[in-house]
Write a protein that holds these residues in place. Structure first.
Motif, short mmCIF file in Angstrom:
data_model
loop_
_atom_site.label_atom_id
_atom_site.label_comp_id
_atom_site.label_asym_id
_atom_site.label_seq_id
_atom_site.Cartn_x
_atom_site.Cartn_y
_atom_site.Cartn_z
N ARG A 165 6.60 18.97 2.19
CA ARG A 165 5.39 18.62 1.45
C ARG A 165 4.99 17.17 1.73
NH1 ARG A 165 5.29 22.07 -4.05
NH2 ARG A 165 3.12 21.51 -3.80
N PRO A 166 3.69 16.86 1.59
CA PRO A 166 3.26 15.47 1.71
C PRO A 166 3.67 14.69 0.47
CG PRO A 166 1.41 16.84 1.09
CD PRO A 166 2.57 17.78 1.36
N ALA A 167 4.06 13.44 0.64
CA ALA A 167 4.48 12.61 -0.49
C ALA A 167 4.35 11.16 -0.09
CB ALA A 167 5.93 12.93 -0.88
N THR A 168 4.43 10.29 -1.08
CA THR A 168 4.45 8.87 -0.81
C THR A 168 5.51 8.21 -1.66
OG1 THR A 168 3.05 6.91 -0.52
CG2 THR A 168 2.75 8.15 -2.56
N THR A 169 5.78 6.95 -1.36
CA THR A 169 6.71 6.13 -2.12
C THR A 169 6.32 4.69 -1.83
OG1 THR A 169 9.05 5.80 -2.68
CG2 THR A 169 8.49 5.95 -0.33
N HIS A 170 7.08 3.74 -2.33
CA HIS A 170 6.76 2.34 -2.08
C HIS A 170 6.79 2.08 -0.58
CE1 HIS A 170 6.88 -2.02 -2.15
NE2 HIS A 170 6.62 -1.99 -3.45
N TRP A 171 5.74 1.39 -0.08
CA TRP A 171 5.61 1.18 1.37
C TRP A 171 6.82 0.48 1.97
CZ3 TRP A 171 5.99 -3.78 3.15
CH2 TRP A 171 5.73 -4.82 2.24
N ASN A 172 7.46 -0.40 1.20
CA ASN A 172 8.59 -1.16 1.74
C ASN A 172 9.82 -0.30 1.98
OD1 ASN A 172 9.63 -3.70 2.59
ND2 ASN A 172 10.79 -3.84 0.68
N LEU A 173 9.87 0.85 1.32
CA LEU A 173 11.04 1.74 1.45
C LEU A 173 10.73 2.99 2.26
CD1 LEU A 173 12.41 1.46 -2.19
CD2 LEU A 173 13.36 0.41 -0.13
N ALA A 174 9.54 3.09 2.80
CA ALA A 174 9.15 4.29 3.55
C ALA A 174 10.07 4.58 4.73
CB ALA A 174 7.70 4.20 4.00
N PRO A 175 10.44 3.58 5.54
CA PRO A 175 11.36 3.87 6.66
C PRO A 175 12.70 4.44 6.18
CG PRO A 175 10.28 1.76 6.99
CD PRO A 175 9.96 2.19 5.59
N GLU A 176 13.26 3.84 5.13
CA GLU A 176 14.52 4.35 4.58
C GLU A 176 14.34 5.77 4.06
OE1 GLU A 176 17.29 2.21 1.54
OE2 GLU A 176 15.97 3.54 0.38
N PHE A 177 13.23 6.01 3.37
CA PHE A 177 12.97 7.34 2.80
C PHE A 177 12.88 8.39 3.91
CE2 PHE A 177 10.53 10.73 0.90
CZ PHE A 177 10.95 10.76 -0.42
N ARG A 178 12.22 8.04 5.01
CA ARG A 178 12.11 8.99 6.13
C ARG A 178 13.48 9.34 6.69
NH1 ARG A 178 7.39 6.13 7.50
NH2 ARG A 178 5.55 7.48 7.43
N ARG A 179 14.32 8.33 6.84
CA ARG A 179 15.66 8.59 7.38
C ARG A 179 16.48 9.47 6.44
NH1 ARG A 179 15.15 3.05 8.73
NH2 ARG A 179 16.37 2.46 6.90
N ALA A 180 16.36 9.22 5.14
CA ALA A 180 17.16 9.96 4.16
C ALA A 180 16.65 11.38 3.95
CB ALA A 180 17.19 9.20 2.83
N TYR A 181 15.31 11.54 4.05
CA TYR A 181 14.71 12.85 3.74
C TYR A 181 13.71 13.21 4.84
CZ TYR A 181 16.81 11.53 -0.66
OH TYR A 181 17.71 11.11 -1.62
N PRO A 182 14.20 13.57 6.01
CA PRO A 182 13.31 13.81 7.16
C PRO A 182 12.38 15.01 6.99
CG PRO A 182 15.57 14.47 7.66
CD PRO A 182 15.62 13.74 6.36
#
Length: 367
Positions: A165-182
């Motif tokens: 699904r499409p989602a967002t989070t804080h921009w500063n943590l987006a790279p970490e979020f992508r790695r954790a939840y691809p």
């Protein structure tokens, strides 16, 4: 869970309205087919407080939804702060949060909101949720609207609720979020994403934006505007997170597009062109487009369309003007153009939108 995707991903603006999910509250009293107050219960919102919750984000739902009332001043939402096991939790400010309920509030809720937690670093590595939290989330009824504020998205992602699904989070943590939840389709440029029954917001103040958006979706712009006034916040913010990401500070001589945007808002009914906007800003087309996107987080055409749609919705809600005149005043030129834009953005026609959100005495009959 499934629902209509209501955000133009990457455009930096959300699609408002559209078909109402089954969890949405009854519309305001007075329009065709709307329930009487006696038969209508409050829309129940459960806010899940986890250990390490920031007090500001925890308080956003109670403050914003608690400001919503119908035309007679009657509340439209009931907000309950709960924890996964009913026990108090320690906030990240060092004081305890005494919940009003336990996981049973999640099971009874129409909407569940998950603020951030700063006490579960394992989620940043794709680690599992604590068993009590997993069990509490598992008890949420199918069809319940799920919402995260800022990094509360990590909790939804760890529970598998954002997969695909499409989602967002804080921009500063987006790279970490992508790695954790691809498996999650992350867009860090927008303030929030509305994917029907699952909604996610960016950092802190974007949680306020998302709550106002849900009020607007549930009860129309007038109710959202009243809530915004009570909270002393803008009912709508232009652009997305792109405008808040660290960038080199422009030279003082670099012009801004602020004045041109204000001018455009006063001339939405006119056939504005990109050349006209650039000339008003006294910039070249290339410089204006680049500067506009840096400041607003979207292209001038995307922004202009979004503003015209907002104006059209306000006219549909607050006047009985014919659809073709609404289209003309909002700058779409023709009723067919307005219909096409509203179906693309919201999934409904102008007439259907008016029937849903305008007062009974303003909603004319017709397709």
């Amino acid at each position: 869970m499934s629902g209509m995707r209501e955000t133009v991903i990457g455009d930096g603006w959300e699609r408002q309205g559209g078909p109402r999910p089954s969890c949405a509250p009854e519309p305001a009293e007075g329009a065709p087919g709307r329930a009487s107050h006696a038969a209508r219960r409050l829309h129940r919102i459960a806010v899940l407080a986890l250990p390490g919750v920031p007090p500001f984000e925890l308080g956003i739902p109670s403050r914003v939804f608690g400001s919503v009332a119908d035309a007679e001043g009657r509340p439209l939402y009931e907000v309950t702060v709960c924890t996964a096991d009913g026990a108090p939790v320690l906030s990240d400010a060092g004081f305890g949060v005494q919940p009003a309920a336990g996981p049973e509030a999640l099971a009874a809720a129409d909407t569940v909101i998950v603020p951030p937690t700063h006490a579960m670093p394992e989620l940043g590595r794709g680690g599992p949720l604590p068993p009590a939290v997993t069990a509490a989330i598992a008890g949420i009824r199918p069809g319940t609207r799920l919402v995260s504020i800022c990094t509360g998205s990590y909790v939804l992602a760890a529970a598998g609720l954002l997969d695909g699904r499409p989602a967002t989070t804080h921009w500063n943590l987006a790279p970490e979020f992508r790695r954790a939840y691809p498996r999650v389709k992350v867009d860090e440029d927008v303030l929030f994403v509305d994917d029907g029954d699952v909604l996610t917001s960016a950092g802190v103040a974007a949680g306020v934006d998302l709550c106002l958006h849900m009020i607007r979706r549930d009860h129309g712009a007038a109710a959202a505007n009243r809530a915004a006034r009570m909270c002393v916040v803008p009912p709508w913010r232009d652009g997305g997170q792109a405008q808040y990401i660290d960038r080199p500070v422009p030279e003082p001589t670099v012009a801004s597009t602020t004045a041109t945007r204000a001018w455009a808002l006063e001339h939405l009914g006119e056939p504005l062109t990109l050349t006209q906007l650039a000339e008003h800003a006294r910039m070249s087309l290339r410089s204006f487009t680049r500067r506009f996107r840096d400041e607003v987080g979207m292209t001038p055409v995307q922004w202009l369309t979004a503003q015209r749609l907002e104006l059209a919705k306000q006219l549909l809600e607050t006047t009985d003007l014919p659809i073709d005149l609404v289209a003309h005043r909002a700058g779409f030129g023709s009723a067919n153009s307005l219909r096409a834009h509203m179906r693309t953005a919201f999934g409904v026609s102008p007439a259907a939108y008016r029937r849903t959100f305008s007062p009974h005495d303003l909603a004319p009959a017709g397709p």
